[in-house]
Write a protein that holds these residues in place. Structure first.
Motif, PDB file in Angstrom:
ATOM      1  N   SER A 114       0.848  -1.206  -0.209  1.00 20.69           N
ATOM      2  CA  SER A 114       0.066   0.006   0.000  1.00 20.69           C
ATOM      3  C   SER A 114       0.947   1.295  -0.003  1.00 20.69           C
ATOM      4  O   SER A 114       0.352   2.357  -0.339  1.00 20.69           O
ATOM      5  N   GLY A 115       2.061   1.277   0.398  1.00 22.51           N
ATOM      6  CA  GLY A 115       2.960   2.501   0.311  1.00 22.51           C
ATOM      7  C   GLY A 115       3.613   2.597  -0.870  1.00 22.51           C
ATOM      8  O   GLY A 115       4.408   3.560  -0.973  1.00 22.51           O
ATOM      9  N   ALA A 116       3.480   2.019  -1.798  1.00 23.23           N
ATOM     10  CA  ALA A 116       4.130   2.035  -3.285  1.00 23.23           C
ATOM     11  C   ALA A 116       3.954   3.552  -3.552  1.00 23.23           C
ATOM     12  O   ALA A 116       2.892   3.884  -3.673  1.00 23.23           O
ATOM     13  N   ILE A 117       4.793   4.059  -4.452  1.00 21.48           N
ATOM     14  CA  ILE A 117       4.779   5.273  -4.949  1.00 21.48           C
ATOM     15  C   ILE A 117       5.504   5.420  -6.215  1.00 21.48           C
ATOM     16  O   ILE A 117       6.384   4.524  -6.494  1.00 21.48           O
ATOM     17  N   VAL A 118       5.127   6.243  -7.315  1.00 25.43           N
ATOM     18  CA  VAL A 118       5.713   6.222  -8.667  1.00 25.43           C
ATOM     19  C   VAL A 118       6.698   7.310  -8.532  1.00 25.43           C
ATOM     20  O   VAL A 118       6.438   8.359  -8.128  1.00 25.43           O
ATOM     21  N   LEU A 119       7.944   7.146  -9.032  1.00 25.03           N
ATOM     22  CA  LEU A 119       9.095   8.186  -9.072  1.00 25.03           C
ATOM     23  C   LEU A 119       9.664   8.352 -10.346  1.00 25.03           C
ATOM     24  O   LEU A 119       9.592   7.499 -11.096  1.00 25.03           O
ATOM     25  N   GLU A 120       9.993   9.519 -10.665  1.00 20.12           N
ATOM     26  CA  GLU A 120      10.756   9.920 -11.997  1.00 20.12           C
ATOM     27  C   GLU A 120      12.247   9.635 -11.619  1.00 20.12           C
ATOM     28  O   GLU A 120      12.652  10.236 -10.545  1.00 20.12           O
ATOM     29  N   ASP A 121      13.092   9.114 -12.826  1.00 21.52           N
ATOM     30  CA  ASP A 121      14.215   9.024 -12.578  1.00 21.52           C
ATOM     31  C   ASP A 121      15.216   9.177 -14.132  1.00 21.52           C
ATOM     32  O   ASP A 121      14.387   8.994 -14.960  1.00 21.52           O
ATOM     33  N   LEU A 122      16.393   9.506 -13.968  1.00 20.53           N
ATOM     34  CA  LEU A 122      17.046   9.684 -15.058  1.00 20.53           C
ATOM     35  C   LEU A 122      18.157   8.610 -15.070  1.00 20.53           C
ATOM     36  O   LEU A 122      18.916   8.150 -14.076  1.00 20.53           O
ATOM     37  N   ILE A 123      18.236   8.144 -16.339  1.00 19.60           N
ATOM     38  CA  ILE A 123      19.244   6.964 -16.624  1.00 19.60           C
ATOM     39  C   ILE A 123      19.950   7.226 -17.766  1.00 19.60           C
ATOM     40  O   ILE A 123      19.866   8.318 -18.568  1.00 19.60           O
TER      41      ILE A 123
END
Length: 123
Positions: A114-123
């Protein structure tokens, strides 16, 4: 006769204006194509691609590995990573190309984590 000469002059003037307008538009189109080409070249040399990850946990190392193990047993089709960014350990899922794709998977994952979130990242 003078009227015909004036008509010819006006016609010639209009023709010059129209052709110069087309030449200007073509010149602008060439500039735009050149800028697009430069941007593609820049993007190929600087591979900073935005991806989206789902973060399951952020905290201590032992719990991060426990969360990863639990996640793999429930969702074996998704790749997980354990990342250490001082001072915390992070359990993250995938490299999704679009936020929409990550959000769709997040809806499935949230049923178990339930604590999962979406994050933006650079690769």
């Amino acid at each position: 006769m003078k009227f015909l000469t004036k008509k010819k002059h006006i016609g010639l003037l209009l023709t010059l204006l129209i052709t110069s307008g087309f030449a200007f538009a073509q010149n602008e189109a060439d500039k735009i194509e050149d800028l697009i080409s430069q941007k593609r070249s820049y993007n190929q040399q600087n591979k900073n691609t935005i991806v989206y990850k789902i973060q399951l946990y952020n905290g201590v190392e032992t719990e991060a590995y426990k969360i990863e193990s639990n996640f793999k047993s429930v969702f074996p089709e998704y790749k997980t990573n354990i990342i250490y960014k001082q001072p915390e350990w992070k359990t993250q899922v995938g490299n999704f190309e679009t936020k929409l794709e990550a959000d769709r998977v997040l809806l499935l994952i949230k049923e178990e984590f339930s604590g999962a979130i979406v994050l933006e990242d650079l690769i």
